[in-house]
Design a protein around this motif. Structure first.
Motif, short mmCIF file in Angstrom:
data_model
loop_
_atom_site.label_atom_id
_atom_site.label_comp_id
_atom_site.label_asym_id
_atom_site.label_seq_id
_atom_site.Cartn_x
_atom_site.Cartn_y
_atom_site.Cartn_z
N ILE A 33 0.84 -1.20 0.00
CA ILE A 33 0.00 0.00 0.00
C ILE A 33 0.88 1.25 0.00
O ILE A 33 1.82 1.36 0.79
N VAL A 34 0.57 2.17 -0.90
CA VAL A 34 1.28 3.45 -0.95
C VAL A 34 0.33 4.55 -0.48
O VAL A 34 -0.82 4.63 -0.92
N ILE A 35 0.83 5.38 0.43
CA ILE A 35 0.07 6.53 0.91
C ILE A 35 0.61 7.78 0.22
O ILE A 35 1.82 8.04 0.25
N ILE A 36 -0.27 8.53 -0.41
CA ILE A 36 0.13 9.77 -1.08
C ILE A 36 -0.61 10.94 -0.46
O ILE A 36 -1.65 10.78 0.20
N ALA A 41 0.32 16.53 5.20
CA ALA A 41 -1.00 15.90 5.16
C ALA A 41 -1.22 14.94 6.32
O ALA A 41 -2.35 14.61 6.65
N GLY A 42 -0.13 14.46 6.93
CA GLY A 42 -0.24 13.51 8.04
C GLY A 42 0.35 12.15 7.74
O GLY A 42 0.26 11.23 8.56
N LYS A 43 0.99 11.99 6.57
CA LYS A 43 1.53 10.69 6.17
C LYS A 43 2.58 10.20 7.15
O LYS A 43 2.57 9.05 7.58
N ASN A 44 3.51 11.07 7.51
CA ASN A 44 4.58 10.70 8.44
C ASN A 44 4.01 10.36 9.81
O ASN A 44 4.42 9.37 10.44
N THR A 45 3.07 11.16 10.29
CA THR A 45 2.47 10.90 11.59
C THR A 45 1.76 9.55 11.60
O THR A 45 1.80 8.82 12.60
N LEU A 46 1.11 9.20 10.50
CA LEU A 46 0.42 7.92 10.42
C LEU A 46 1.39 6.77 10.57
O LEU A 46 1.16 5.85 11.38
N LEU A 47 2.48 6.77 9.83
CA LEU A 47 3.45 5.68 9.94
C LEU A 47 4.08 5.63 11.33
O LEU A 47 4.24 4.55 11.90
N ILE A 169 6.61 -3.86 6.70
CA ILE A 169 7.63 -2.82 6.58
C ILE A 169 6.93 -1.48 6.39
O ILE A 169 6.01 -1.36 5.57
N LEU A 170 7.35 -0.50 7.15
CA LEU A 170 6.88 0.88 7.00
C LEU A 170 8.01 1.66 6.34
O LEU A 170 9.11 1.75 6.88
N ALA A 171 7.74 2.22 5.17
CA ALA A 171 8.77 2.97 4.42
C ALA A 171 8.32 4.42 4.33
O ALA A 171 7.35 4.74 3.65
N ASP A 172 9.03 5.30 5.02
CA ASP A 172 8.64 6.70 5.12
C ASP A 172 9.43 7.54 4.12
O ASP A 172 10.57 7.88 4.36
N GLU A 197 9.33 -12.33 -0.15
CA GLU A 197 9.35 -12.76 1.25
C GLU A 197 7.96 -12.78 1.89
O GLU A 197 7.81 -13.19 3.04
N GLY A 198 6.96 -12.29 1.17
CA GLY A 198 5.61 -12.23 1.73
C GLY A 198 5.46 -11.20 2.82
O GLY A 198 4.67 -11.38 3.76
N ILE A 199 6.21 -10.11 2.71
CA ILE A 199 6.15 -9.03 3.70
C ILE A 199 5.22 -7.95 3.19
O ILE A 199 5.36 -7.47 2.07
N ALA A 200 4.25 -7.56 3.99
CA ALA A 200 3.37 -6.45 3.63
C ALA A 200 4.15 -5.14 3.76
O ALA A 200 5.10 -5.05 4.55
N CYS A 201 3.77 -4.14 2.99
CA CYS A 201 4.48 -2.86 3.04
C CYS A 201 3.48 -1.71 3.01
O CYS A 201 2.50 -1.73 2.26
N LEU A 202 3.74 -0.71 3.83
CA LEU A 202 3.00 0.54 3.84
C LEU A 202 4.03 1.64 3.60
O LEU A 202 4.93 1.85 4.40
N CYS A 203 3.92 2.33 2.45
CA CYS A 203 4.98 3.21 1.97
C CYS A 203 4.43 4.61 1.68
O CYS A 203 3.45 4.75 0.93
N ASN A 204 5.03 5.62 2.27
CA ASN A 204 4.68 7.01 1.97
C ASN A 204 5.47 7.48 0.75
O ASN A 204 6.69 7.31 0.69
#
Length: 256
Positions: A33-36, A41-47, A169-172, A197-204
């Motif tokens: 998932i990519v957050i734009i 906007a709050g992207k960094n605070t969310l992660l 993985i959280l990628a800021d 590796e089957g790792i979920a990712c949330l990326c700003n």
């Protein structure tokens, strides 16, 4: 069960700034998932809230069914061990070797004495080298981190994150300070490793085109509120305008 559940999450800082307003979504195993959204906007605070580097003002965070907002110190240590973090500014120990920086991903699995003395096992060292080879840095293992380029340092950050053997993985903003060529290498590495590796990712990310290329799902945030949640092909120009409405990015684009 969702890997991560974010339920009506809000964050108001002590100066009265509202960074997040009633954010809700779920993240499942295998998603990228990519957050734009615009700056501020709050992207960094969310992660940072998901990793509890910031404590939300209201709402719930459930990771593997465990509530995180109210977690105690022991629960937080376990949570952070399972959630790898990749930072915009790399967050490496510059005077330490590339190998030692990657090994720091194993600290959450060690007792306090071994961690303080950096007594890593041979297995951990061998795995760290394999992770570095995987991101194309097999020849840089014993160099100091500050001898590497920005793109190479970020790949060390990826290797450190996967050394934790995380579920998420959280990628800021992992490519915010990189040139286009390095950015593509870093995103290719991050995406392929997570998938393999089957790792979920949330990326700003700031770059909408990059988000569309890699994301299985995109979340758009403006002024701390979620204004879009859908597949990349559903992200129309009208929705992009709504996400960035009134932002510095939109004004600069209109002026160019």
């Amino acid at each position: 069960m969702a890997l991560l559940e974010v339920r009506r999450l809000s964050k108001v800082y002590s100066d009265g700034t509202t960074a997040l307003q009633d954010i809700s979504f779920e993240l499942h195993n295998g998603e990228f998932i990519v957050i734009i959204g615009p700056s501020g906007a709050g992207k960094n605070t969310l992660l940072r809230s998901i990793n509890r580097l910031v404590k939300p003002t209201a709402g719930e965070l459930l990771f593997k069914g465990q509530e995180i907002v109210s977690a105690n110190a022991s629960q937080l240590k376990k949570h952070r061990r399972e959630v790898g973090m990749i930072f915009q500014r790399f967050n490496l120990i510059e005077r330490s070797s590339v190998l030692r920086n990657v090994l720091h991903g194993r600290l959450g699995y060690m007792n306090i004495v071994r961690a303080v003395l950096s007594l890593f096992s041979k297995e951990d060292k061998d795995e760290a080298i394999r992770f570095l080879e995987r991101v194309g840095l097999g020849e840089q293992v014993y160099k100091r981190a500050d001898e590497l380029s920005g793109g190479q340092q970020q790949r060390v950050g990826i290797a450190r994150a996967i050394a934790q053997k995380p579920s998420l993985i959280l990628a800021d903003e992992p490519i915010a300070s990189l040139d286009p060529v390095s950015s593509e290498i870093v995103m290719d590495q991050l995406y392929s490793i997570c998938k393999e590796e089957g790792i979920a990712c949330l990326c700003n990310l700031h770059q909408v085109d990059v988000a569309k290329k890699y994301a299985t799902r995109i979340i758009g945030i403006n002024n701390g509120e979620k204004v879009f949640d859908g597949r990349p092909e559903e992200l129309t120009d009208t929705i992009i305008e709504r996400i960035y409405r009134g932002s510095k990015e939109q004004k600069e684009e209109m002026a160019s």
